[in-house]
Design an enzyme around this catalytic site. Structure first.
Site, short mmCIF file in Angstrom:
data_model
loop_
_atom_site.label_atom_id
_atom_site.label_comp_id
_atom_site.label_asym_id
_atom_site.label_seq_id
_atom_site.Cartn_x
_atom_site.Cartn_y
_atom_site.Cartn_z
N GLU A 34 1.33 1.02 1.35
CA GLU A 34 2.33 0.23 0.24
C GLU A 34 3.43 0.10 -0.28
O GLU A 34 3.84 1.03 -0.34
CB GLU A 34 0.61 -0.06 -1.10
CG GLU A 34 1.14 -1.59 -1.41
CD GLU A 34 -0.30 -1.96 -0.58
OE1 GLU A 34 0.46 -3.24 0.05
OE2 GLU A 34 -1.29 -2.16 -0.01
N SER A 68 -4.31 -30.41 1.92
CA SER A 68 -5.57 -29.19 2.26
C SER A 68 -6.87 -29.16 0.66
O SER A 68 -6.22 -30.02 -0.70
CB SER A 68 -4.22 -28.45 1.12
OG SER A 68 -5.70 -26.97 0.21
N SER A 128 -3.02 -12.73 0.64
CA SER A 128 -1.99 -13.29 2.04
C SER A 128 -2.45 -14.67 2.60
O SER A 128 -2.11 -15.34 3.79
CB SER A 128 -1.05 -12.42 3.20
OG SER A 128 -0.64 -11.34 3.20
N GLU A 162 9.62 -17.70 4.74
CA GLU A 162 9.33 -17.31 3.01
C GLU A 162 10.67 -16.46 3.04
O GLU A 162 11.29 -16.95 1.92
CB GLU A 162 8.20 -15.84 3.42
CG GLU A 162 7.07 -15.65 1.85
CD GLU A 162 6.18 -15.69 2.63
OE1 GLU A 162 5.71 -14.37 1.73
OE2 GLU A 162 4.66 -16.42 3.26
N ASP A 174 2.40 -9.18 6.16
CA ASP A 174 1.67 -9.66 6.19
C ASP A 174 1.49 -10.63 7.73
O ASP A 174 0.48 -10.72 8.26
CB ASP A 174 1.56 -11.18 4.47
CG ASP A 174 1.75 -9.74 3.35
OD1 ASP A 174 1.48 -8.59 4.06
OD2 ASP A 174 2.40 -10.25 2.75
N TYR A 224 8.28 -7.79 -7.55
CA TYR A 224 8.66 -7.70 -6.06
C TYR A 224 10.20 -7.24 -5.49
O TYR A 224 10.14 -5.89 -5.04
CB TYR A 224 7.90 -8.30 -5.53
CG TYR A 224 8.07 -7.95 -3.83
CD1 TYR A 224 6.59 -7.43 -3.62
CD2 TYR A 224 8.59 -8.08 -3.10
CE1 TYR A 224 6.87 -7.21 -1.89
CE2 TYR A 224 8.96 -7.49 -1.34
CZ TYR A 224 7.68 -7.58 -1.24
OH TYR A 224 7.45 -7.43 0.39
C1 GLA Z 1 3.37 -8.42 -0.21
C2 GLA Z 1 4.53 -8.32 0.75
C3 GLA Z 1 4.56 -7.45 1.85
C4 GLA Z 1 4.30 -5.69 1.58
C5 GLA Z 1 3.17 -5.40 0.09
C6 GLA Z 1 3.36 -4.77 0.05
O1 GLA Z 1 2.34 -8.14 0.51
O2 GLA Z 1 4.43 -9.76 1.16
O3 GLA Z 1 5.54 -7.21 3.02
O4 GLA Z 1 5.75 -5.59 1.11
O5 GLA Z 1 3.29 -6.75 -0.46
O6 GLA Z 1 3.26 -3.46 0.82
#
Ligand code: GLA
Length: 396
Positions: A34, A68, A128, A162, A174, A224
């Protein structure tokens, strides 16, 4: 089930039945590894059987009208292909608009489309759902307008939707996991070289469960971004201290890190780098264990991963920690950890097959008592990437 729903919703919204093809794009879980993709490490995700479905109908003009079933209040979102605007104009459908915008550079979008979508991924669950929609759209556009893109190019376009269109700083994991999804397989991806391999998983004795915290998530994208910036700063300082020019944090090992501690201007940088380097080594070990079907070891490494994300990377929070703490008390659980970015979202657990109901009950009881509302649990299977499910009446 899904087919009838999509066909009826399309009829109601767009006033005609769609074409026969049903398109599917999965969500993903990350088994381990992660916050490594943007640090040049190895990640170990897999696509899952929950995802996003769509049906379509052709239009003669140049409009895309997308609806949607998950966002009924937004109604039909209208996207004019000849001048696609800023992402903020389209609400949830910004992922759709972005995919059309970037795919317009690959292929001529000669006419419009009516699209009806329904997703089985819980929204904001860290599974995701956004990358699932991005890849769904890239896949549909390739099919309709005849673009021939490799899976890798599809993943890259999804990521650019994104990063470039929405301005979100996420890595490639993802989109890659979804584009390369494979039945009963996890994917080991080296994010430095982009080399990958599939690792088959026999679901005979154990199963994966997703536990959605249902925590409202607002700050993920800024938190993030902070983690990413901290990692960049740590790398810069390590390079300066070592008179080196390594490209990624994962190019260092723990020994290097500990020998360079005085070169780091903050303990926070040390902690972040420690998680990243250690998690990368742990992931390589975990993949080996997975290949040998040593799920006891694999599960123990999942717990270690969570602990590092909690103490060193500080992205878990009390909801995810509560789930993992309960899991640790249960002898039929092999391992559990947060999955994805963290700060809420979902945890995953590897449990003995047939124990889902017991697990659900135990997690719900503790979570309700300590957190004050209910989590949602789903058994999940590792599954295929974007695909067309076209048979009339096929039960999906
Ligand atoms: C999110 C981001 C990914 C990755 C994860 C952490 O899902 O979209 O690219 O960095 O967090 O592992």
């Amino acid at each position: 089930m899904e087919r009838n729903l999509l066909f009826e919703v399309h009829k109601e919204i767009h006033h005609y039945y769609p074409e026969e093809k049903i398109f599917f794009s999965p969500g993903r879980i990350n088994l381990i590894g992660e916050h490594l993709d943007y640090n040049g490490g190895t990640v170990f995700p897999g696509a899952i059987n929950l995802g996003t479905y769509a049906v379509i109908g052709m239009r003669k003009d140049s409009r895309v009208r997308v609806y949607s079933h998950n966002f009924p209040d937004s109604g039909i979102v209208d996207i004019e292909l000849s001048h696609i605007g800023e992402s903020s104009e389209y609400g949830w459908a910004s992922y759709v608009a972005g995919a059309f915008k970037l795919m317009g550079e690959e292929v001529e979008l000669s006419h419009g489309l009516d699209i009806t979508i329904n997703g089985t991924l819980p929204n904001r669950s860290g599974l995701s759902s956004s990358a699932s929609i991005e890849l769904l759209m890239v896949y549909i556009i390739s099919d309709v307008y005849g673009a021939t893109l490799s899976r890798f190019e599809m993943a890259e376009i999804g990521r650019r939707v994104e990063n470039d269109y929405l301005g979100l700083p996420s890595g490639i994991m993802d989109q890659f996991a979804i584009a390369f999804g494979h039945d009963r397989s996890a994917i080991a991806l080296d994010c430095k070289t982009m080399e990958y391999s599939l690792h088959e998983y026999m679901e005979d004795e154990h199963e994966f469960v997703v536990i959605n915290t249902n925590k409202p998530r607002e700050l993920i994208s800024s938190e993030y971004k902070n983690r990413k910036t901290e990692c960049e700063a740590a790398l810069e300082e390590l390079n300066r201290f070592n008179a080196g020019a390594k490209q990624y944090l994962c190019d260092y090992n723990l020994e290097d890190l500990n020998a360079s501690r005085e070169g780091l201007s903050s303990d926070v940088f040390y902690l972040r780098a420690h998680h990243v380097i250690d998690e990368n080594e742990r992931t390589l070990k975990a993949i080996e264990a997975f290949d040998k079907s040593d799920f006891k070891l694999f599960g123990a490494l999942m717990y270690e991963s969570h602990d590092s994300l909690k103490r060193m990377y500080e992205v878990t929070g009390k909801e995810l920690d509560q789930i993992v703490d309960t899991a640790k008390q249960l002898d039929y659980v092999l391992g559990a950890r947060m999955t994805g970015a963290g700060f809420g979202g979902s945890a995953i657990a590897l449990i003995e097959k047939g124990r889902f109901d017991d697990f659900k009950e135990a997690i719900e009881a503790d979570y309700n008592e300590r957190i004050g509302y209910a989590p949602s649990l789903y058994p999940v299977r590792l599954s295929t990437g974007p695909s067309i499910i076209s048979e009339r009446g096929a039960g999906i």
